[in-house]
Enzyme design. Structure first.
Site: not given
Ligand code: 4GX
Length: 246
Positions: A89, A116, A154, A169
């Site tokens: 995130p 985490e 894609r 497009d």
């Molecule tokens: N877009 N996640 C990563 C592990 C995590 C936890 C805390 C970093 C800090 C997510 C998203 C996403 C869940 C993937 C937590 N990494 N990844 N994961 N939204 O929510 O890409």
């Protein structure tokens, strides 16, 4: 294009990547997908991939050594322009422009994390870019990795036929797609727009472009602010808005 995914859940990828457009592209060898399980790079009997966070607190953190070994093994299998990507995130928000940028690399290594998160030192040492699929929290990076693989695949020339490139497009232009209809031509008393049954392909293309502009204006006005409409598009949109008021 080759994807290497570092994941504790390789089965998820085998399943998801066997279906649909991505599945066909893999079968045709247009894209290659390989998974690497950090557990296979552990040394202890329990095959430990997580540990308690320094400083205390709830949850677990992914250990650095198995992840780094998995990444390094994946990177060195072939010598191609590679980006190592962490899905989180905290990353740059993925959109179609980002997807097209990522598609320029001949190989992506995707780290799908659980718990985490990963040890920050791995991020600094081995991750080239961090990408997010949106501002919400998932329980792992696997679904984001699959989203990225699907969207990137894609855009590759041989994955969708030429037929679909017109649809593409419309997104490349930053607009929403036009509405779609199929048989029956009347359902519950509601008819398909007559222009679509006219056989006049120029008129149909014009109607679709107008709908694409109009739907974007109605549902995602923020997208219109990011692009500059040409004179033709502006008059089509004006016409769409005019027709709403009739
Ligand atoms: N877009 N996640 C990563 C592990 C995590 C936890 C805390 C970093 C800090 C997510 C998203 C996403 C869940 C993937 C937590 N990494 N990844 N994961 N939204 O929510 O890409």
């Amino acid at each position: 294009m080759r994807f290497d995914v570092i994941t504790l859940f390789p089965d998820l990828f085998e399943q998801a990547a066997s279906m649909g457009v991505v599945g066909k592209a893999i079968a045709a060898d247009t894209i290659q997908l390989k998974t690497w399980n950090p557990r296979d790079f552990t040394q202890d009997v329990h095959r430990t991939v997580d540990d308690r966070p320094f400083g205390g607190g709830p949850g677990m953190v992914m250990k650095i050594e198995p992840l780094q070994k998995a990444i390094k093994s994946a990177v060195k299998v072939i010598d191609k322009p590679t980006k190592v990507i962490y899905l989180s995130p905290q990353g740059r928000k993925l959109d179609q422009q980002g997807v097209e940028y990522l598609a320029k690399f001949s190989r992506l290594v995707l780290l799908a994390g659980r718990y985490e998160g990963i040890d920050e030192r791995l991020l600094e040492a081995d991750i080239d870019e961090e990408w997010s699929i949106g501002d919400f929290v998932l329980s792992g990076g696997e679904l984001p990795a699959l989203v990225l693989i699907d969207a990137v695949s894609r855009t590759l020339p041989d994955v969708l036929g030429h037929k679909c490139s017109a649809v593409e497009d419309s997104f490349a232009e930053g607009l929403l797609d036009h509405p779609h209809y199929t048989r029956p031509d009347v359902f519950d008393g509601i008819s398909v727009p007559s222009v679509l049954l006219s056989g006049d392909h120029k008129k149909i293309a014009r109607w679709r472009e107008k709908q694409s502009l109009g739907k974007t204006w109605q549902k995602r006005p923020d997208l219109l602010e990011k692009i500059e409409l040409n004179e033709h598009q502006q008059s089509l949109l004006d016409e769409f808005i005019q027709e709403l008021n009739n």
